[in-house]
Design an enzyme around this catalytic site. Structure first.
Site, short mmCIF file in Angstrom:
data_model
loop_
_atom_site.label_atom_id
_atom_site.label_comp_id
_atom_site.label_asym_id
_atom_site.label_seq_id
_atom_site.Cartn_x
_atom_site.Cartn_y
_atom_site.Cartn_z
N LYS A 96 0.81 -1.20 0.00
CA LYS A 96 0.00 0.00 0.00
C LYS A 96 0.85 1.27 0.00
O LYS A 96 0.39 2.35 -0.35
CB LYS A 96 -0.88 0.03 1.27
N GLY A 97 2.09 1.15 0.45
CA GLY A 97 2.89 2.34 0.79
C GLY A 97 3.04 3.38 -0.30
O GLY A 97 3.16 4.56 -0.01
N GLU A 147 7.77 2.86 -6.11
CA GLU A 147 7.88 2.36 -4.74
C GLU A 147 8.10 3.53 -3.79
O GLU A 147 8.70 4.55 -4.16
CB GLU A 147 9.04 1.34 -4.67
N ASP A 148 7.61 3.37 -2.57
CA ASP A 148 7.79 4.43 -1.58
C ASP A 148 9.22 4.49 -1.07
O ASP A 148 9.81 5.56 -0.97
CB ASP A 148 6.81 4.22 -0.40
N ASP A 163 14.59 -0.44 0.70
CA ASP A 163 15.31 -0.72 1.94
C ASP A 163 16.35 -1.80 1.64
O ASP A 163 17.42 -1.51 1.11
CB ASP A 163 14.25 -1.15 2.96
N LYS A 216 17.21 3.69 1.31
CA LYS A 216 18.15 3.59 2.44
C LYS A 216 19.33 2.75 1.95
O LYS A 216 19.33 1.52 2.13
CB LYS A 216 17.49 2.83 3.60
N PHE A 246 13.31 4.31 11.05
CA PHE A 246 12.00 3.81 10.64
C PHE A 246 11.10 4.99 10.34
O PHE A 246 10.83 5.83 11.20
CB PHE A 246 11.37 2.89 11.69
N ASP A 280 3.44 3.33 6.71
CA ASP A 280 2.72 3.04 7.95
C ASP A 280 3.61 2.38 8.98
O ASP A 280 4.72 1.95 8.70
CB ASP A 280 1.56 2.09 7.67
N ARG A 299 -0.24 6.60 7.79
CA ARG A 299 -0.11 6.75 6.33
C ARG A 299 -0.57 8.12 5.85
O ARG A 299 -0.12 8.61 4.83
CB ARG A 299 -0.97 5.70 5.60
P1 5GP Z 1 12.73 -3.94 1.03
O1 5GP Z 1 13.51 -4.27 2.26
O2 5GP Z 1 12.24 -5.18 0.32
O3 5GP Z 1 13.49 -3.00 0.10
O4 5GP Z 1 11.45 -3.16 1.52
C1 5GP Z 1 10.36 -3.87 1.96
C2 5GP Z 1 9.17 -2.95 2.20
O5 5GP Z 1 9.31 -2.36 3.45
C3 5GP Z 1 9.03 -1.83 1.19
O6 5GP Z 1 7.90 -2.04 0.40
C4 5GP Z 1 8.88 -0.57 2.01
O7 5GP Z 1 7.64 0.03 1.70
C5 5GP Z 1 8.89 -1.05 3.44
N1 5GP Z 1 9.81 -0.21 4.25
C6 5GP Z 1 11.14 -0.15 4.16
N2 5GP Z 1 11.63 0.75 5.03
C7 5GP Z 1 10.55 1.28 5.68
C8 5GP Z 1 10.38 2.29 6.69
O8 5GP Z 1 11.33 2.93 7.17
N3 5GP Z 1 9.11 2.53 7.10
C9 5GP Z 1 8.02 1.87 6.59
N4 5GP Z 1 6.83 2.21 7.07
N5 5GP Z 1 8.14 0.93 5.62
C10 5GP Z 1 9.38 0.65 5.18
MG MG Z 2 6.09 -0.82 0.32
#
Ligand code: 5GP
Ligand code: MG
Length: 177
Positions: free
Chosen positions: A44-45, A100-101, A104, A132, A153, A160, A166
């Site tokens: 949803k992000g 993508e938002d 990470d 990040k 975070f 969220d 959100r």
């Molecule tokens: P990935 O680790 O696969 O790059 O990210 C996984 C998911 O975690 C992503 O879709 C992202 O939206 C969410 N995410 C990563 N870092 C954060 C954060 O700091 N806060 C929130 N709320 N979601 C995060």
């Molecule tokens: Mg996400």
């Protein structure tokens, strides 16, 4: 703010967000004009960023969404990714822009870009509002990046914590008290 267990600190203001969105939209418009791209948001992000982005791009394009497994209610990625909601359209010959938002570990976007490439699109590129870099586990190319952020975070602007925050117009750091 009515919230006893945690504290919010604005990291990126709504004003700065608007400037970043405008810059990304100009880049995207320059690269995709006449290509009728398919913009794929990861639910949803990304929904708030995607809504701002497509209106700033302001040219013919289509929008669809996928939903992947995510953090759930914890703040750590499980590393296991599955498609919970798939695209509703054909990708053959399409120019796909994944939105993508935040990137990470990179596992989510790496998985999705590979998954979409198997469906025969003309191209797959990635636009992320934030990244990040210090958290990366897989190498992933971000074609359009808004901002690099520290390993904190973050909530707000679509992000969220257990479905809260959100709606916040600013991107905030969530600090446990
Ligand atoms: P990935 O680790 O696969 O790059 O990210 C996984 C998911 O975690 C992503 O879709 C992202 O939206 C969410 N995410 C990563 N870092 C954060 C954060 O700091 N806060 C929130 N709320 N979601 C995060
Ligand atoms: Mg996400």
């Amino acid at each position: 703010m009515v919230d006893t267990g945690s504290e919010l600190k604005v990291l990126i203001s709504r004003r700065r967000i608007a400037a970043v969105v405008k810059r990304l939209a100009e880049e995207i418009r320059g690269d995709y004009t006449g290509l009728n791209p398919l913009v794929v948001g990861i639910l949803k992000g990304s929904f708030v960023f995607l809504a701002d982005l497509v209106r700033a791009v302001n040219m013919p394009l289509q929008v669809d969404f996928v939903k992947l497994t995510s953090y759930g209610d914890s703040t750590q990625s499980s590393g296991r990714i599955t498609v919970l909601l798939d695209l509703n359209c054909q990708l053959a010959g399409r120019h796909v822009l994944v939105v993508e938002d935040i990137v990470d570990s990179g596992l989510t976007t790496a998985f999705l870009c590979d998954y979409l490439r198997q469906k025969g699109p003309a191209s797959v590129k990635l636009c992320a509002f934030t990244s990040k870099p210090s958290r990366r586990k897989v190498d992933i190319r971000i074609d359009y990046l808004g901002l690099e952020v520290p390993d904190k975070f973050l909530v707000g602007y679509g992000l969220d914590c257990a479905e809260r925050y959100r709606y916040l117009p600013d991107l905030c750091e969530l600090k446990e008290k």
